[in-house]
Design a protein around this motif. Structure first.
Motif, PDB file in Angstrom:
ATOM      1  N   VAL A 256       0.832  -1.204   0.000  1.00  0.00           N
ATOM      2  CA  VAL A 256       0.000   0.000   0.000  1.00  0.00           C
ATOM      3  C   VAL A 256       0.868   1.257   0.000  1.00  0.00           C
ATOM      4  O   VAL A 256       0.635   2.205  -0.758  1.00  0.00           O
ATOM      5  CB  VAL A 256      -0.944   0.007   1.218  1.00  0.00           C
ATOM      6  CG1 VAL A 256      -1.680   1.336   1.332  1.00  0.00           C
ATOM      7  CG2 VAL A 256      -1.940  -1.143   1.117  1.00  0.00           C
ATOM      8  N   SER A 257       1.887   1.261   0.859  1.00  0.00           N
ATOM      9  CA  SER A 257       2.731   2.454   0.977  1.00  0.00           C
ATOM     10  C   SER A 257       3.576   2.704  -0.264  1.00  0.00           C
ATOM     11  O   SER A 257       3.955   3.842  -0.547  1.00  0.00           O
ATOM     12  CB  SER A 257       3.643   2.330   2.203  1.00  0.00           C
ATOM     13  OG  SER A 257       4.526   1.227   2.061  1.00  0.00           O
ATOM     14  N   SER A 258       3.877   1.652  -1.022  1.00  0.00           N
ATOM     15  CA  SER A 258       4.683   1.822  -2.238  1.00  0.00           C
ATOM     16  C   SER A 258       3.839   1.787  -3.502  1.00  0.00           C
ATOM     17  O   SER A 258       4.373   1.686  -4.609  1.00  0.00           O
ATOM     18  CB  SER A 258       5.757   0.727  -2.313  1.00  0.00           C
ATOM     19  OG  SER A 258       5.165  -0.564  -2.351  1.00  0.00           O
ATOM     20  N   GLU A 259       2.511   1.847  -3.315  1.00  0.00           N
ATOM     21  CA  GLU A 259       1.574   1.884  -4.443  1.00  0.00           C
ATOM     22  C   GLU A 259       1.777   0.708  -5.392  1.00  0.00           C
ATOM     23  O   GLU A 259       1.831   0.859  -6.620  1.00  0.00           O
ATOM     24  CB  GLU A 259       1.696   3.213  -5.199  1.00  0.00           C
ATOM     25  CG  GLU A 259       1.384   4.427  -4.345  1.00  0.00           C
ATOM     26  CD  GLU A 259       1.483   5.728  -5.113  1.00  0.00           C
ATOM     27  OE1 GLU A 259       2.031   5.712  -6.234  1.00  0.00           O
ATOM     28  OE2 GLU A 259       1.002   6.761  -4.616  1.00  0.00           O
ATOM     29  N   GLN A 260       1.866  -0.477  -4.801  1.00  0.00           N
ATOM     30  CA  GLN A 260       2.037  -1.673  -5.618  1.00  0.00           C
ATOM     31  C   GLN A 260       0.765  -2.016  -6.367  1.00  0.00           C
ATOM     32  O   GLN A 260      -0.327  -1.502  -6.064  1.00  0.00           O
ATOM     33  CB  GLN A 260       2.474  -2.846  -4.733  1.00  0.00           C
ATOM     34  CG  GLN A 260       3.975  -2.906  -4.480  1.00  0.00           C
ATOM     35  CD  GLN A 260       4.766  -3.170  -5.750  1.00  0.00           C
ATOM     36  OE1 GLN A 260       4.246  -3.692  -6.741  1.00  0.00           O
ATOM     37  NE2 GLN A 260       6.037  -2.793  -5.723  1.00  0.00           N
ATOM     38  N   THR A 261       0.893  -2.889  -7.355  1.00  0.00           N
ATOM     39  CA  THR A 261      -0.209  -3.213  -8.258  1.00  0.00           C
ATOM     40  C   THR A 261      -0.591  -4.686  -8.138  1.00  0.00           C
ATOM     41  O   THR A 261      -0.067  -5.414  -7.294  1.00  0.00           O
ATOM     42  CB  THR A 261       0.190  -2.867  -9.694  1.00  0.00           C
ATOM     43  OG1 THR A 261       1.435  -3.515 -10.000  1.00  0.00           O
ATOM     44  CG2 THR A 261       0.357  -1.366  -9.872  1.00  0.00           C
ATOM     45  N   ASN A 312       5.992  -3.706 -10.271  1.00  0.00           N
ATOM     46  CA  ASN A 312       6.640  -2.449 -10.653  1.00  0.00           C
ATOM     47  C   ASN A 312       6.518  -2.192 -12.154  1.00  0.00           C
ATOM     48  O   ASN A 312       6.326  -1.058 -12.597  1.00  0.00           O
ATOM     49  CB  ASN A 312       8.118  -2.490 -10.242  1.00  0.00           C
ATOM     50  CG  ASN A 312       8.675  -1.119  -9.955  1.00  0.00           C
ATOM     51  OD1 ASN A 312       8.024  -0.319  -9.316  1.00  0.00           O
ATOM     52  ND2 ASN A 312       9.878  -0.856 -10.443  1.00  0.00           N
ATOM     53  N   LYS A 315       3.175  -0.885 -12.944  1.00  0.00           N
ATOM     54  CA  LYS A 315       3.002   0.538 -12.618  1.00  0.00           C
ATOM     55  C   LYS A 315       3.171   1.404 -13.863  1.00  0.00           C
ATOM     56  O   LYS A 315       2.454   2.365 -14.067  1.00  0.00           O
ATOM     57  CB  LYS A 315       4.027   0.992 -11.574  1.00  0.00           C
ATOM     58  CG  LYS A 315       3.757   0.532 -10.173  1.00  0.00           C
ATOM     59  CD  LYS A 315       4.826   1.089  -9.245  1.00  0.00           C
ATOM     60  CE  LYS A 315       4.654   0.600  -7.832  1.00  0.00           C
ATOM     61  NZ  LYS A 315       5.716   1.134  -6.938  1.00  0.00           N
ATOM     62  N   LYS A 318       0.075   1.231 -15.931  1.00  0.00           N
ATOM     63  CA  LYS A 318      -0.988   2.014 -15.293  1.00  0.00           C
ATOM     64  C   LYS A 318      -0.742   3.507 -15.491  1.00  0.00           C
ATOM     65  O   LYS A 318      -1.659   4.275 -15.775  1.00  0.00           O
ATOM     66  CB  LYS A 318      -1.035   1.663 -13.806  1.00  0.00           C
ATOM     67  CG  LYS A 318      -2.137   2.353 -13.043  1.00  0.00           C
ATOM     68  CD  LYS A 318      -2.132   1.887 -11.582  1.00  0.00           C
ATOM     69  CE  LYS A 318      -3.216   2.596 -10.791  1.00  0.00           C
ATOM     70  NZ  LYS A 318      -3.210   2.164  -9.365  1.00  0.00           N
ATOM     71  N   THR A 319       0.525   3.924 -15.362  1.00  0.00           N
ATOM     72  CA  THR A 319       0.871   5.338 -15.542  1.00  0.00           C
ATOM     73  C   THR A 319       0.603   5.793 -16.965  1.00  0.00           C
ATOM     74  O   THR A 319       0.078   6.883 -17.200  1.00  0.00           O
ATOM     75  CB  THR A 319       2.356   5.564 -15.190  1.00  0.00           C
ATOM     76  OG1 THR A 319       2.575   5.141 -13.844  1.00  0.00           O
ATOM     77  CG2 THR A 319       2.726   7.023 -15.322  1.00  0.00           C
ATOM     78  N   THR A 322      -3.052   6.348 -17.445  1.00  0.00           N
ATOM     79  CA  THR A 322      -3.477   7.577 -16.776  1.00  0.00           C
ATOM     80  C   THR A 322      -3.121   8.801 -17.612  1.00  0.00           C
ATOM     81  O   THR A 322      -3.919   9.740 -17.750  1.00  0.00           O
ATOM     82  CB  THR A 322      -2.816   7.675 -15.382  1.00  0.00           C
ATOM     83  OG1 THR A 322      -3.147   6.519 -14.623  1.00  0.00           O
ATOM     84  CG2 THR A 322      -3.293   8.906 -14.650  1.00  0.00           C
TER      85      THR A 322
END
Length: 332
Positions: A256-261, A312, A315, A318-319, A322
């Protein structure tokens, strides 16, 4: 003079031949075992198939066995023939390196190699220190009596010299990192040195150093050492269940803290299932089964690392999605 020289040469060749035969005795046994029973065929013999028809095993123990005989005691002192401890020391490092990677990027291979080298050296140094402290205890236990120092294969002085060499190489690895890491690594050396002594004063020696070495309850009780295995007794599975829940929970918070997927959380689910099966099938009264479960924790570490890497990379995907949405909103 020629006669005397010839006689000396002959004696020298005989000595070399005898030394070679002694040195290859172990290798002959390995080859004989790999060959299987007579009449099994050349393909089986040269493929090195073992019991059950398994293929050639390039195990760490086989590599140590194939090393020159004078070197073997030092490799066994480092536990290179039992690399699970090195894996369990190294894999959490790979998690951190993977989590530190930029979104869409693989972990830094240079850092992975540095920490891998450091794990081998520091695990070896830790085992050397452990065996130096425990040499008198090891002589009393069948399981440890053949350790190089206890068996007299390596003297205390030579073990000191060997330890110095390992720590010097480890320092070279440490100096490749930043100043904070150098200070942290140097400070941890005190824990590495004192950890073996903790088994004499507490049932929780792992609190001094987060590395677990499998123990035999009967041996520990026999020589008066303490361990969590003795403390937990018949409640071992309950304790392990609690530790497993805490571990998966902590790793979830990391995600959660490292915004994992998604791949990361899929890996955690697989790890949870693995640990549940591991605990359910564990027979705490069979040392062999305990050892098998212990070594299977390498699988846990590899699954988590794979989840971090794939998460990672996800991510970046996902980026990108976005960014496309933002660009579409701006254009319209």
């Amino acid at each position: 003079m020629l006669g005397a020289g010839g006689a000396g040469l002959a004696r020298g060749l005989r000595a070399v031949r005898q030394a070679w035969l002694r040195g290859s005795r172990g290798r002959s046994v390995v080859l004989a075992r790999a060959a299987g029973p007579p009449g099994t065929g050349d393909s089986r013999r040269w493929a090195g198939l073992g019991p059950g028809g398994r293929g050639l095993s390039l195990s760490a123990a086989a590599v140590v066995e194939a090393a020159p005989r004078p070197v073997q005691p030092y490799l066994r002192l480092m536990r290179l023939d039992k690399p699970i401890g090195t894996w369990l020391l190294y894999l959490p490092c790979t998690w951190s390196i993977g989590l530190a990677a930029e979104p869409g990027c693989f972990p830094d291979w240079y850092m992975l190699s540095l920490f891998g080298t450091g794990a081998v050296l520091m695990r070896g140094a830790g085992c050397t220190i452990n065996d130096m402290w425990d040499r008198d205890y090891d002589k009393k236990v069948t399981r440890t009596a053949n350790r190089p120092i206890a068996a007299g294969d390596i003297s205390t002085f030579r073990s000191f010299v060997f330890l110095g060499g390992q720590l010097t190489l480890a320092l070279g690895v440490l100096l490749c990192l930043n100043y904070y890491s150098v200070a942290l690594g140097a400070a941890s050396l005190l824990l590495v040195i004192t950890y073996p002594l903790m088994k004499r004063v507490t049932y929780w020696p792992q609190l001094a150093l987060g590395e677990l070495e499998i123990t035999d309850k009967k041996d520990d009780a026999l020589i008066g050492l303490k361990s969590t295995a003795l403390w937990f007794r018949e409640d071992t599975k309950q304790w392990l269940s609690g530790f497993s829940v805490a571990m998966v929970g902590a790793l979830s918070l990391v995600g959660v803290s490292s915004e994992q997927t998604a791949p990361y959380y899929a890996a955690l689910a697989a790890v949870g299932a693995h640990l549940a099966r591991q605990i359910y099938t564990l027979d705490i009264h069979r040392p062999e089964d305990c050892w098998d479960k212990f070594t299977s924790n390498r699988t846990v570490g590899l699954i988590i690392f794979l989840g971090i890497v794939l998460g990672n990379l996800w991510k970046q995907k996902k980026t990108d999605e976005t960014k496309k949405k933002i660009d579409y909103v701006i254009e319209n």
